[in-house]
Design an enzyme around this catalytic site. Structure first.
Site, PDB file in Angstrom:
ATOM      1  N   SER A 217     -14.335  -7.205  25.775  1.00 30.02           N
ATOM      2  CA  SER A 217     -15.093  -7.876  26.832  1.00 30.02           C
ATOM      3  C   SER A 217     -14.473  -7.678  28.213  1.00 30.02           C
ATOM      4  O   SER A 217     -14.480  -8.573  29.044  1.00 30.02           O
ATOM      5  CB  SER A 217     -15.220  -9.365  26.519  1.00 30.02           C
ATOM      6  OG  SER A 217     -13.941  -9.994  26.450  1.00 30.02           O
TER       7      SER A 217
ATOM      8  N   ALA B 242     -15.655  -2.341  30.764  1.00 34.08           N
ATOM      9  CA  ALA B 242     -16.366  -1.321  29.997  1.00 34.08           C
ATOM     10  C   ALA B 242     -17.276  -1.966  28.959  1.00 34.08           C
ATOM     11  O   ALA B 242     -18.455  -1.612  28.836  1.00 34.08           O
ATOM     12  CB  ALA B 242     -15.367  -0.376  29.327  1.00 34.08           C
TER      13      ALA B 242
ATOM     14  N   ALA C 118      -6.439  -6.661  36.968  1.00 32.95           N
ATOM     15  CA  ALA C 118      -6.434  -5.543  37.920  1.00 32.95           C
ATOM     16  C   ALA C 118      -6.390  -6.064  39.349  1.00 32.95           C
ATOM     17  O   ALA C 118      -7.184  -6.918  39.736  1.00 32.95           O
ATOM     18  CB  ALA C 118      -7.669  -4.679  37.710  1.00 32.95           C
ATOM     19  N   GLN C 119      -5.483  -5.525  40.139  1.00 31.73           N
ATOM     20  CA  GLN C 119      -5.301  -5.985  41.511  1.00 31.73           C
ATOM     21  C   GLN C 119      -5.942  -5.045  42.519  1.00 31.73           C
ATOM     22  O   GLN C 119      -6.668  -5.470  43.416  1.00 31.73           O
ATOM     23  CB  GLN C 119      -3.807  -6.119  41.826  1.00 31.73           C
ATOM     24  CG  GLN C 119      -3.091  -7.186  41.034  1.00 31.73           C
ATOM     25  CD  GLN C 119      -1.595  -7.193  41.332  1.00 31.73           C
ATOM     26  OE1 GLN C 119      -1.065  -6.323  42.010  1.00 31.73           O
ATOM     27  NE2 GLN C 119      -0.898  -8.192  40.803  1.00 31.73           N
TER      28      GLN C 119
ATOM     29  N   GLY D  46      -8.326  -2.379  42.872  1.00 34.49           N
ATOM     30  CA  GLY D  46      -9.729  -2.295  43.183  1.00 34.49           C
ATOM     31  C   GLY D  46     -10.425  -1.189  42.431  1.00 34.49           C
ATOM     32  O   GLY D  46      -9.973  -0.738  41.379  1.00 34.49           O
TER      33      GLY D  46
ATOM     34  N   GLU E 121      -4.561   3.921  47.992  1.00 26.54           N
ATOM     35  CA  GLU E 121      -3.430   3.843  47.072  1.00 26.54           C
ATOM     36  C   GLU E 121      -2.836   5.235  46.892  1.00 26.54           C
ATOM     37  O   GLU E 121      -3.365   6.234  47.401  1.00 26.54           O
ATOM     38  CB  GLU E 121      -3.868   3.243  45.733  1.00 26.54           C
ATOM     39  CG  GLU E 121      -4.360   1.811  45.867  1.00 26.54           C
ATOM     40  CD  GLU E 121      -4.624   1.125  44.544  1.00 26.54           C
ATOM     41  OE1 GLU E 121      -4.041   1.545  43.532  1.00 26.54           O
ATOM     42  OE2 GLU E 121      -5.413   0.173  44.527  1.00 26.54           O
TER      43      GLU E 121
ATOM     44  N   ASP F 278      -5.735  -2.048  18.986  1.00 33.44           N
ATOM     45  CA  ASP F 278      -6.528  -2.291  17.779  1.00 33.44           C
ATOM     46  C   ASP F 278      -7.668  -1.294  17.622  1.00 33.44           C
ATOM     47  O   ASP F 278      -7.967  -0.848  16.510  1.00 33.44           O
ATOM     48  CB  ASP F 278      -7.080  -3.715  17.795  1.00 33.44           C
ATOM     49  CG  ASP F 278      -5.996  -4.763  18.006  1.00 33.44           C
ATOM     50  OD1 ASP F 278      -4.887  -4.584  17.454  1.00 33.44           O
ATOM     51  OD2 ASP F 278      -6.248  -5.752  18.709  1.00 33.44           O
TER      52      ASP F 278
ATOM     53  N   HIS G 272       3.519   1.876  35.298  1.00 31.45           N
ATOM     54  CA  HIS G 272       3.332   1.476  36.694  1.00 31.45           C
ATOM     55  C   HIS G 272       4.699   1.379  37.355  1.00 31.45           C
ATOM     56  O   HIS G 272       5.633   0.800  36.792  1.00 31.45           O
ATOM     57  CB  HIS G 272       2.602   0.137  36.785  1.00 31.45           C
ATOM     58  CG  HIS G 272       2.029  -0.120  38.141  1.00 31.45           C
ATOM     59  ND1 HIS G 272       2.819  -0.478  39.214  1.00 31.45           N
ATOM     60  CD2 HIS G 272       0.767  -0.042  38.613  1.00 31.45           C
ATOM     61  CE1 HIS G 272       2.053  -0.620  40.279  1.00 31.45           C
ATOM     62  NE2 HIS G 272       0.801  -0.366  39.941  1.00 31.45           N
TER      63      HIS G 272
ATOM     64  N   ARG H 187       1.746   8.274  40.346  1.00 33.28           N
ATOM     65  CA  ARG H 187       2.506   7.200  39.718  1.00 33.28           C
ATOM     66  C   ARG H 187       3.641   7.683  38.835  1.00 33.28           C
ATOM     67  O   ARG H 187       4.709   7.077  38.800  1.00 33.28           O
ATOM     68  CB  ARG H 187       1.558   6.331  38.878  1.00 33.28           C
ATOM     69  CG  ARG H 187       0.718   5.389  39.698  1.00 33.28           C
ATOM     70  CD  ARG H 187      -0.159   4.530  38.824  1.00 33.28           C
ATOM     71  NE  ARG H 187      -0.854   3.547  39.631  1.00 33.28           N
ATOM     72  CZ  ARG H 187      -1.770   2.710  39.169  1.00 33.28           C
ATOM     73  NH1 ARG H 187      -2.094   2.750  37.885  1.00 33.28           N
ATOM     74  NH2 ARG H 187      -2.357   1.836  39.952  1.00 33.28           N
TER      75      ARG H 187
ATOM     76  N   HIS I  66       1.840   0.665  31.404  1.00 34.94           N
ATOM     77  CA  HIS I  66       0.680   0.134  32.105  1.00 34.94           C
ATOM     78  C   HIS I  66      -0.655   0.595  31.546  1.00 34.94           C
ATOM     79  O   HIS I  66      -1.562  -0.210  31.398  1.00 34.94           O
ATOM     80  CB  HIS I  66       0.786   0.539  33.578  1.00 34.94           C
ATOM     81  CG  HIS I  66      -0.274  -0.018  34.462  1.00 34.94           C
ATOM     82  ND1 HIS I  66      -0.523  -1.372  34.574  1.00 34.94           N
ATOM     83  CD2 HIS I  66      -1.176   0.597  35.303  1.00 34.94           C
ATOM     84  CE1 HIS I  66      -1.505  -1.579  35.437  1.00 34.94           C
ATOM     85  NE2 HIS I  66      -1.927  -0.403  35.877  1.00 34.94           N
TER      86      HIS I  66
ATOM     87  N   GLU J 286     -10.433   1.972  28.364  1.00 33.92           N
ATOM     88  CA  GLU J 286      -9.094   2.487  28.086  1.00 33.92           C
ATOM     89  C   GLU J 286      -8.920   2.967  26.655  1.00 33.92           C
ATOM     90  O   GLU J 286      -8.081   3.831  26.380  1.00 33.92           O
ATOM     91  CB  GLU J 286      -8.033   1.425  28.415  1.00 33.92           C
ATOM     92  CG  GLU J 286      -6.620   1.967  28.430  1.00 33.92           C
ATOM     93  CD  GLU J 286      -5.586   0.949  28.875  1.00 33.92           C
ATOM     94  OE1 GLU J 286      -4.378   1.248  28.795  1.00 33.92           O
ATOM     95  OE2 GLU J 286      -5.997  -0.159  29.320  1.00 33.92           O
TER      96      GLU J 286
ATOM     97  N   ARG K 192      -3.267   8.988  35.262  1.00 31.36           N
ATOM     98  CA  ARG K 192      -4.438   8.372  35.883  1.00 31.36           C
ATOM     99  C   ARG K 192      -4.242   8.142  37.371  1.00 31.36           C
ATOM    100  O   ARG K 192      -3.216   7.619  37.794  1.00 31.36           O
ATOM    101  CB  ARG K 192      -4.747   7.035  35.194  1.00 31.36           C
ATOM    102  CG  ARG K 192      -5.913   6.288  35.832  1.00 31.36           C
ATOM    103  CD  ARG K 192      -6.250   5.034  35.063  1.00 31.36           C
ATOM    104  NE  ARG K 192      -5.219   4.022  35.128  1.00 31.36           N
ATOM    105  CZ  ARG K 192      -5.103   3.122  36.098  1.00 31.36           C
ATOM    106  NH1 ARG K 192      -5.940   3.137  37.129  1.00 31.36           N
ATOM    107  NH2 ARG K 192      -4.152   2.209  36.063  1.00 31.36           N
TER     108      ARG K 192
END
Length: 504
Positions: A8, A11, A42-43, A45, A110, A203, A224, A268, A328, A352, A363
């Site tokens: 939930s 996606a 998520a910070q 955006g 970013e 899972d 990260h 990253r 991350h 993901e 990514r």
């Protein structure tokens, strides 16, 4: 058609809403409460809105560059072509992205983006705003929601997915479906240090592996660079560096330029490795200096980070704060085509949990929420189409990867293996299959994981099932990393990997 969506986040909820709007009967099954998971954390955006001098083509180029050239071009083209439509849809569903006084969307930048093209909400609370809006939309739609339900397995009959097996309040039951859409997120808890919430135990990937679905790119795990090194793991958004913050060593010198000409705005994987090496050399965390941004701007643009740092006794407006890398994001996962189809008819994967090919070996920041929205909608649109699984650029064509059941066996002469526990597995993965890897360490990891797999009894509780999923993924991830002999993107091999990270 009776459709089950497992998960939930952005996606899963996007897929559920589109499927219901197309007339399908939809059930969302989620491990915790609806909206739990990585999306809400998520910070930064959502990338995909282009200002003057920017374009979808440049976004695609940045995505491919960050992915070290291993991104699948067709998947990236879909991402950037459909991104603006999905962002507009989020706005229509109630996501209040930050705007200027004149009403224009504010765009952030970013690392590894050549332009500011990232929309954000609540400063640094984008994921929470998206989760809240999508949960409200699902609640108001005719969608059945089953919460606190653990995915035990995908049910496959006569070669096609026909439902799922779940555990609810300790009771195992089967839910039938004409199609199953996996949207279960990643597997950050493979590692001792992670930004992921507690439910991120892989899972969906594990369930797909058990029924023989193709997986790929598991060796590409993103760490990260900047997690607050005071208290529990808390992510300090890359957007802070996009606003001008710098990384300093113990002597107050900027050090990342020694690894990449873009310094703190390098991809990253580069920044995370530079931090790990520097921290190992000096025996203490490096520091993130955001003081030049100023107290008012920090509080307005990053209210969540500002609050948490102050709660932990740090004033980042007046002094640099300690940061360290943490696991991350999983770039690999269940292999899909451009519409989320997997190698098992009737089984889709989005977000993901999926390997769409967008991310390649690393990514690009703020592409994950975008990917979830774009491919969640595409999977729902493909439900009524004839099944034709055409994965984009299969891994074997790139020559050095692992699909299920392949790869070298890692013999290990060391007969001493510590008893299995989640903590032991996480420590092994951090030390041997983490930021910096070596062939010897990877061989030990594969051998240890296989011995644990042979010795651990069948799980009965949810916690044991999570551990079994992590163990299955640990073996697959370590094997994939061992099979890929060159260093590329987030997969980096060097002779002293394990010894170096022991001090981080």
């Amino acid at each position: 058609m009776n459709v089950i969506v497992v998960g939930s986040g952005i996606a899963g909820l996007t897929a559920a809403l589109h499927a219901r709007e197309a007339g399908h009967s939809v059930t969302v099954v989620t491990k915790g409460a609806i909206g739990d998971g990585c999306t809400g954390y998520a910070q930064g955006g959502v990338a995909g809105i282009y200002g003057a001098g920017d374009s979808a083509g440049q976004h695609a180029a940045d995505t491919i560059d960050a992915g070290a050239g291993l991104s699948d071009v067709s998947a990236v083209e879909v991402l950037v072509r459909e991104g603006a439509t999905r962002i507009a849809e989020l706005i229509a569903r109630g996501v209040a992205f930050d705007r200027s006084p004149s009403g224009e969307l504010l765009l952030g930048r970013e690392a590894a983006h050549r332009h500011a093209r990232i929309v954000h909400a609540g400063g640094d609370a984008t994921g929470a705003a998206i989760a809240q809006a999508l949960v409200a939309a699902v609640r108001s739609a005719d969608v059945t929601v089953v919460e606190e339900a653990f995915l035990a397995d995908v049910i496959v009959e006569e070669g096609s997915a026909r439902g799922i097996r779940v555990v609810v309040d300790g009771v195992v039951s089967d839910l039938s479906a004409d199609a199953v859409i996996l949207a279960t997120g990643g597997a950050g808890h493979l590692y001792a240090h992670t930004t992921n919430p507690v439910g991120a135990t892989g899972d969906g990937v594990a369930a797909a592996l058990r029924v023989g679905a193709a997986v790929a790119d598991l060796e590409f795990v993103q760490f990260h660079p900047t997690i607050l090194a005071e208290g529990p793991a808390f992510l300090v958004s890359e957007a802070v560096r996009g606003e001008g913050a710098t990384l300093l060593d113990a002597a107050g010198r900027r050090f990342v330029f020694g690894s990449h000409p873009d310094g703190e705005l390098a991809p990253r994987d580069v920044v995370a490795r530079a931090i790990a090496r520097q921290a190992a050399r000096q025996g203490s965390p490096v520091r993130l200096d955001a003081t030049m941004i100023g107290r008012p701007r920090l509080a307005h643009r990053f209210p969540t980070i500002d609050r948490v740092t102050r709660e932990r006794g740090l004033d980042w407006s007046s002094e640099p704060i300690p940061v360290t890398p943490a696991a991350h994001y999983l770039m690999g996962g269940v292999v899909t085509d451009l519409d989320g189809r997997t190698s098992i008819p009737g089984l889709f994967a989005v977000g993901e949990v999926a390997r769409t090919g967008v991310h390649g070996a690393n990514r690009l920041a703020s592409n994950s929420l975008l990917e979830g929205a774009v491919f969640g909608a595409r999977a729902a649109a493909a439900l009524d189409s004839p099944w034709q699984y055409l994965p984009v650029a299969a891994r074997e064509e790139r020559g050095n990867g692992l699909l299920r059941g392949e790869g070298p066996f890692a013999d290990d002469a060391d007969t001493h293996v510590v008893a299995f526990s989640r903590a032991a597995l996480q420590r092994m993965m951090w030390d041997h299959v983490g930021l910096l890897r070596s062939e010897d360490a990877l061989r030990r990891a594969v051998a240890t994981a296989r011995r644990w797999l042979a010795a651990v009894p069948d799980p009965t509780t949810v916690a044991q099932r999570e551990d079994a999923n992590l163990l299955l993924l640990a073996e697959a991830t370590a094997s994939a990393a061992l099979a890929r002999t060159e260093s590329i993107g987030a997969h980096f091999r060097e002779p002293v990997a394990a010894a170096l990270l022991e001090t981080v």
